[in-house]
Design an enzyme around this catalytic site. Sequence first.
Site, PDB file in Angstrom:
ATOM      1  N   LYS A  30       0.551  -1.445  -0.491  1.00 14.85           N
ATOM      2  CA  LYS A  30       0.366   0.009  -0.266  1.00 14.85           C
ATOM      3  C   LYS A  30       1.128   1.238  -0.042  1.00 14.85           C
ATOM      4  O   LYS A  30       0.474   2.260   0.149  1.00 14.85           O
ATOM      5  CB  LYS A  30      -0.863  -0.022   1.136  1.00 14.85           C
ATOM      6  CG  LYS A  30      -2.038  -1.470   1.859  1.00 14.85           C
ATOM      7  CD  LYS A  30      -2.424  -2.041   0.172  1.00 14.85           C
ATOM      8  CE  LYS A  30      -3.273  -1.223  -0.732  1.00 14.85           C
ATOM      9  NZ  LYS A  30      -3.023  -1.988  -2.075  1.00 14.85           N
ATOM     10  N   SER A  31       2.238   0.986  -0.790  1.00 13.46           N
ATOM     11  CA  SER A  31       3.075   2.418  -0.458  1.00 13.46           C
ATOM     12  C   SER A  31       2.821   3.393  -1.824  1.00 13.46           C
ATOM     13  O   SER A  31       3.598   3.666  -2.451  1.00 13.46           O
ATOM     14  CB  SER A  31       4.464   1.772   0.083  1.00 13.46           C
ATOM     15  OG  SER A  31       4.513   1.800   0.811  1.00 13.46           O
ATOM     16  N   GLY A  32       1.937   2.145  -2.974  1.00 12.59           N
ATOM     17  CA  GLY A  32       2.476   3.058  -4.411  1.00 12.59           C
ATOM     18  C   GLY A  32       2.745   2.241  -5.050  1.00 12.59           C
ATOM     19  O   GLY A  32       3.263   2.520  -6.096  1.00 12.59           O
ATOM     20  N   THR A  46       7.954  -6.478  -5.567  1.00 12.98           N
ATOM     21  CA  THR A  46       7.730  -7.352  -4.545  1.00 12.98           C
ATOM     22  C   THR A  46       7.500  -6.615  -3.400  1.00 12.98           C
ATOM     23  O   THR A  46       8.165  -5.595  -2.990  1.00 12.98           O
ATOM     24  CB  THR A  46       9.312  -8.361  -4.331  1.00 12.98           C
ATOM     25  OG1 THR A  46       9.370  -9.364  -3.653  1.00 12.98           O
ATOM     26  CG2 THR A  46      10.951  -7.065  -3.417  1.00 12.98           C
ATOM     27  N   HIS A  47       6.850  -7.423  -2.121  1.00  8.88           N
ATOM     28  CA  HIS A  47       6.907  -6.813  -0.831  1.00  8.88           C
ATOM     29  C   HIS A  47       7.703  -7.080   0.284  1.00  8.88           C
ATOM     30  O   HIS A  47       7.553  -6.888   1.449  1.00  8.88           O
ATOM     31  CB  HIS A  47       5.415  -6.106  -0.662  1.00  8.88           C
ATOM     32  CG  HIS A  47       4.487  -6.139  -1.441  1.00  8.88           C
ATOM     33  ND1 HIS A  47       4.240  -4.952  -1.887  1.00  8.88           N
ATOM     34  CD2 HIS A  47       2.954  -6.400  -1.658  1.00  8.88           C
ATOM     35  CE1 HIS A  47       3.106  -4.396  -2.145  1.00  8.88           C
ATOM     36  NE2 HIS A  47       2.606  -5.635  -2.393  1.00  8.88           N
ATOM     37  N   SER A  73      -4.365   2.769   4.098  1.00  7.65           N
ATOM     38  CA  SER A  73      -4.707   2.278   3.047  1.00  7.65           C
ATOM     39  C   SER A  73      -4.766   0.995   3.142  1.00  7.65           C
ATOM     40  O   SER A  73      -5.289   0.274   2.311  1.00  7.65           O
ATOM     41  CB  SER A  73      -3.395   2.477   2.026  1.00  7.65           C
ATOM     42  OG  SER A  73      -3.909   2.080   0.657  1.00  7.65           O
TER      43      SER A  73
HETATM   44  P1  A3P Z   1      -5.163   5.015  -1.193  1.00  8.91           P
HETATM   45  O1  A3P Z   1      -5.516   3.839  -0.647  1.00  8.91           O
HETATM   46  O2  A3P Z   1      -4.341   5.800   0.177  1.00  8.91           O
HETATM   47  O3  A3P Z   1      -5.823   5.573  -2.179  1.00  8.91           O
HETATM   48  P2  A3P Z   1       0.172   0.061  -3.894  1.00  8.91           P
HETATM   49  O4  A3P Z   1       0.061   0.303  -5.164  1.00  8.91           O
HETATM   50  O5  A3P Z   1       1.202  -0.381  -3.016  1.00  8.91           O
HETATM   51  O6  A3P Z   1      -1.090  -1.599  -2.763  1.00  8.91           O
HETATM   52  O7  A3P Z   1      -0.432   1.174  -3.559  1.00  8.91           O
HETATM   53  C1  A3P Z   1      -1.672   1.679  -3.271  1.00  8.91           C
HETATM   54  C2  A3P Z   1      -1.577   2.733  -3.308  1.00  8.91           C
HETATM   55  O8  A3P Z   1      -0.920   3.663  -4.113  1.00  8.91           O
HETATM   56  C3  A3P Z   1      -3.299   3.258  -3.324  1.00  8.91           C
HETATM   57  O9  A3P Z   1      -3.396   4.256  -2.089  1.00  8.91           O
HETATM   58  C4  A3P Z   1      -3.510   4.093  -4.536  1.00  8.91           C
HETATM   59  O10 A3P Z   1      -4.876   5.114  -4.153  1.00  8.91           O
HETATM   60  C5  A3P Z   1      -1.861   4.819  -4.781  1.00  8.91           C
HETATM   61  N1  A3P Z   1      -1.719   5.047  -5.720  1.00  8.91           N
HETATM   62  C6  A3P Z   1      -2.101   4.012  -6.703  1.00  8.91           C
HETATM   63  N2  A3P Z   1      -1.843   4.975  -7.975  1.00  8.91           N
HETATM   64  C7  A3P Z   1      -1.417   5.799  -7.744  1.00  8.91           C
HETATM   65  C8  A3P Z   1      -1.493   7.535  -8.657  1.00  8.91           C
HETATM   66  N3  A3P Z   1      -1.331   7.537  -9.624  1.00  8.91           N
HETATM   67  N4  A3P Z   1      -1.095   8.420  -8.146  1.00  8.91           N
HETATM   68  C9  A3P Z   1      -1.369   9.092  -6.440  1.00  8.91           C
HETATM   69  N5  A3P Z   1      -2.146   7.313  -6.123  1.00  8.91           N
HETATM   70  C10 A3P Z   1      -1.450   6.269  -5.773  1.00  8.91           C
HETATM   71  C1  EST Z   2      -2.682  -7.243  -4.545  1.00 13.67           C
HETATM   72  C2  EST Z   2      -1.706  -6.421  -4.204  1.00 13.67           C
HETATM   73  C3  EST Z   2      -0.793  -6.470  -3.715  1.00 13.67           C
HETATM   74  O1  EST Z   2      -0.047  -5.403  -3.653  1.00 13.67           O
HETATM   75  C4  EST Z   2      -0.237  -7.447  -2.613  1.00 13.67           C
HETATM   76  C5  EST Z   2      -2.091  -8.467  -2.310  1.00 13.67           C
HETATM   77  C6  EST Z   2      -1.124  -9.410  -1.339  1.00 13.67           C
HETATM   78  C7  EST Z   2      -1.835 -10.372  -0.784  1.00 13.67           C
HETATM   79  C8  EST Z   2      -2.605 -11.281  -2.090  1.00 13.67           C
HETATM   80  C9  EST Z   2      -3.235  -9.187  -3.377  1.00 13.67           C
HETATM   81  C10 EST Z   2      -1.927  -8.098  -3.295  1.00 13.67           C
HETATM   82  C11 EST Z   2      -3.880 -10.305  -4.539  1.00 13.67           C
HETATM   83  C12 EST Z   2      -4.667 -12.141  -4.509  1.00 13.67           C
HETATM   84  C13 EST Z   2      -4.646 -12.991  -4.103  1.00 13.67           C
HETATM   85  C14 EST Z   2      -3.569 -12.054  -1.931  1.00 13.67           C
HETATM   86  C15 EST Z   2      -3.626 -13.481  -1.508  1.00 13.67           C
HETATM   87  C16 EST Z   2      -4.251 -13.992  -1.933  1.00 13.67           C
HETATM   88  C17 EST Z   2      -5.731 -13.589  -2.375  1.00 13.67           C
HETATM   89  O2  EST Z   2      -5.517 -14.977  -4.092  1.00 13.67           O
HETATM   90  C18 EST Z   2      -3.136 -13.313  -4.058  1.00 13.67           C
END
Ligand code: A3P
Ligand code: EST
Length: 295
Positions: free
Chosen positions: A48-50, A107-108, A138
């Site tokens: 959830k960092s972008g 990767t995370h 997020s």
């Molecule tokens: P929010 O839930 O705060 O809106 P990830 O891609 O690591 O899962 O991160 C998702 C977060 O990045 C979400 O945050 C999403 O809205 C934000 N995000 C994705 N694309 C973006 C963009 N083009 N500009 C700004 N934020 C973006």
């Molecule tokens: C999708 C995007 C992301 O950045 C992280 C994760 C972690 C958990 C993932 C999910 C995802 C995609 C959907 C899954 C889930 C774990 C099981 C599920 O099917 C692969």
Amino acid sequence: MDSSQSDYFENFGRVHGVLLYKPFIKYWDDVETFQAREDDVVIATYPKSGTTWVSEIVDVIYKEGDVEKCKQDAIFNRVPFLECRNEDLLNGVKQLKEMASPRLVKTHLPPKLLPASFWEKNCKIIYLCRNAKDVAVSYYYFFKMVPVHPNPGSFPEFVEKFMDGLVPYGSWYEHAKSWWEKRKNSSVLFIFYEDLIEDIRKEVIKLIQFLGRKPSEELVNKIIQHTSFEQMKNNPTTNYTMLPEAVMNQKISPFMRKGILGDWKNHFTVALSEKFDEHYEQQMKGSTLKLRTEI
Ligand code: A3P
Ligand code: EST
């Protein structure tokens, strides 16, 4: 442990001490022994960092500004998610093995869990960091919309879990601090979500140069336009609507949710924020890493 708590951990386990999803752990050997190639580029983040934003930017750079080419496939196919595994539906390692070079890898994982081969081959790695409060917000919505997660409870309840590192990928603090140490390696570029929000042009140029390419004005403009939040929210190849609802339910919360800096202010009470800040100071003591929670 009462029954509600054991339910919370139902789909989670640990790899080398880090909390992760059970379906990922089941095939961990495939991840650990993954063979990197010298020209792989890794995009590493805490969830959830972008990640999706930077993945799209890097893919446009690699496709030399041809955004139509980017629109031909979903982001999770263009930038496979290394450790992701959902039996046969999703398999990051398999996707990457079958992919032609140069590969972009999402990767995370914290640095200690990144397959050794990436370090041995000195691959370029981009680490994107976002302030912990906005990540927690997020992640809370992500828990609700991705059914593999337990019910996160109320926001304050979830924040407790986040502070204790009881969420997939473990402690945000450990993740950020350990990647911050890795920035000393010249193959690692450490960047911030807050900087992308503040000055996207500057950060896009930084990324292009890090990848050894020329930041022509045309390319930079195209990237800024194509990867704006609005564009990515409405683009089916970047907004994750190409995944089935059973895997990600965007009726509950959209993947492209708000895309702003400081949404934490709409979720933390003053008391919760103070508690979080105090814990944050303890966790980050001794680290020079500084995040901005507002601009
Ligand atoms: P929010 O839930 O705060 O809106 P990830 O891609 O690591 O899962 O991160 C998702 C977060 O990045 C979400 O945050 C999403 O809205 C934000 N995000 C994705 N694309 C973006 C963009 N083009 N500009 C700004 N934020 C973006
Ligand atoms: C999708 C995007 C992301 O950045 C992280 C994760 C972690 C958990 C993932 C999910 C995802 C995609 C959907 C899954 C889930 C774990 C099981 C599920 O099917 C692969």
